[in-house]
Structures are given as structure tokens and as C-alpha cells.
Design a protein around this motif. Sequence first.
Motif, short mmCIF file in Angstrom:
data_model
loop_
_atom_site.label_atom_id
_atom_site.label_comp_id
_atom_site.label_asym_id
_atom_site.label_seq_id
_atom_site.Cartn_x
_atom_site.Cartn_y
_atom_site.Cartn_z
N ARG A 186 -22.77 -16.66 66.46
CA ARG A 186 -23.88 -17.49 66.82
C ARG A 186 -24.76 -16.39 67.85
O ARG A 186 -25.74 -16.43 67.94
CB ARG A 186 -23.10 -18.57 67.53
CG ARG A 186 -22.67 -19.70 66.64
CD ARG A 186 -22.14 -20.61 67.38
NE ARG A 186 -21.22 -21.43 66.82
CZ ARG A 186 -20.60 -22.53 67.16
NH1 ARG A 186 -20.82 -22.76 68.58
NH2 ARG A 186 -19.95 -23.32 66.40
N MET A 240 -29.97 -22.54 66.54
CA MET A 240 -29.13 -23.21 67.80
C MET A 240 -29.50 -24.75 67.85
O MET A 240 -28.52 -25.72 68.23
CB MET A 240 -29.46 -22.67 69.13
CG MET A 240 -28.82 -21.12 69.13
SD MET A 240 -27.20 -20.86 68.93
CE MET A 240 -26.54 -21.88 70.40
N LEU A 295 -27.71 -26.35 64.91
CA LEU A 295 -26.00 -26.40 65.39
C LEU A 295 -25.80 -27.47 66.59
O LEU A 295 -24.80 -28.26 66.23
CB LEU A 295 -25.63 -25.07 66.07
CG LEU A 295 -25.22 -24.09 65.24
CD1 LEU A 295 -25.11 -22.63 65.97
CD2 LEU A 295 -23.80 -24.33 64.62
#
Length: 293
Positions: free
Chosen positions: A105, A173, A176
Motif C-alpha cells: 500500500r 486508498m 481501501l
Amino acid sequence: MAESYRRSRWTNGLFVVPYLSVFVTLLVFPLAWGIWLSLNKVDLFGGERFIGLKNYARVLSDPVFGQAVKNTVIFVGVSVPTLVVLGLFLALALNKTTKGSSFLRGLFFASSILSVTIVTLIWRIVFIPSDGLIALIFEFFGWQPIGFLSTKGWALFSVGVATVWWCIGLPMMLFLAALQQIPKDLYEAAALDNASRWRVLTRITLPSIKSTIMLVAVIQVVMQFQLFGQAQLMTNGGPAGSSRPIVMYIYEVGFLRWDIGMGAAASQVLFLIILCAAMLQYWISTRKEEVDA
């Protein structure tokens, strides 16, 4: 009592004054000033003269502007779906609580914090014809080298590759964050029913994050329509204007030809294009929700 209540409501309104001041100063006033400039013949040294809609007529009849619009629409039409799909794929793959996922990530998001100068320098090294990374790979396989930055068609493609690599961190992001808000009991119920992965994805995951998908799409449409730095530094809009976006056209008209009025008119046209694209996406998403309901 009533007078005290009215006074308290006016006092509460004072809390939004700082925000409204910044909003008017940084957004409303520049927008209104840009519209006014677009209706005048003016250069960098002043001397305004009202000419109505003539700047808009000059912009819309300029073939260079037409090509810039075409380049930008193609770029947005390809890069935005790529960013949404690839960002969602990465988010689904890295939605785990392992050290490897956390590292990846951070690795994928790291490109987002680089400046456009660094990003374009990296990708110029990759695409450079003689000693670049792609050229070495082509040479290894015995393929004919391609001038990615100097060939029509490939130039805009190269800018798009660099842009996707640079911008993929934010969609990933956001996806996520949305995936981690889905209740776990939905997946537990699907597991008890022996639902396949595809069925879980299409019946639980995607419907649960559809508002985030739309948010990411709108953000990327607005961002990619403002393409400038990558095209300026990698190809300078060439060859023959095949990678010149609208913002570069505005820059050239306003700050190289010093025709501020025409540049302001082109800016307002770009604003309308972005507004229409964002509203169209919102309308399609809300209409689909009404049909599904």
C-alpha cells in the motif's frame, strides 16, 4: 424571548463567515473575474475593452483548440476508467492485515507524493528512445524501437501511462477505506451460503462501495481534464500538437501570446466541459439507483 432567539441565530451565522470569506475570495471572485476578462480584449499590460462574445467565437473557431479538446477528451476517456478499475483492483488485492499488504500500500501510494517534475523525469528516462528502459527491453527481444515521446499516438499514450502511475495512489486508498467499512457479517453470511467470489464481489462488495466508485470517478474526471505538467515536460504538446491538452492551450494563449481575454474564454469553456462531465456522471449514477430501487 423571540428577539433573543433571533439574535442568537444571527450570532450562530458568524461561525460560517471565515469559510464564506475564503470561499468568495478564492473561488467566487476569480470565477467572476475570469468571466469578465473573457468578455474583454485585454493583454498582460492592461487596457481592457469590452468585446462581448468575440473571444469565445475565436476560441471555438480555432483548430488548435479543437485538437486540444479532442486530445483531452481521449486522455480523460482512457485514463479515468483505467484509474478507477486499477485502483479498485489494487484495493481488493491489498485489503488484508498483513505486513506485505501494508508495505505494498505504501509502495503504490508513494508515487502520489512526488512532484510532477520528478514523475516526468522518471518516465522520460523510461521512454527515452536510445538508452531508456523500454528501448533496452525492445532491443533484448529484437523488436524495432518506438519513439514513444516523438510519435503521434504514442506521445499521448506515454503521458497517460505516467499519469496513471502518478495518480493511482489516491483511488486505491479511497477504495481501501470504503472496503474496510463493509460489515463483516455480510461476508460471513455469504460464506455460510457457499457464495462464489464473483457473487460476493457483485452482490456485496461493489454495491456497498458504489458511492465511493462514483466519488473517485468524479474526482479523476476533474483532475485529468486539468492535465498540464506531464504533457508540458514530457512532450511539450507535440508532435504536431497531438498531445497538447486544453490547459496547455490556455497557457500558450494567455502567457506566450499574451492574449488574456482569449485565454480566459478558453478557461470558461474548460470549466463548462468539466461541469457537464461531472453532472453527467452524477445523473447517470442517481438514475441507475432509481432504476435499481
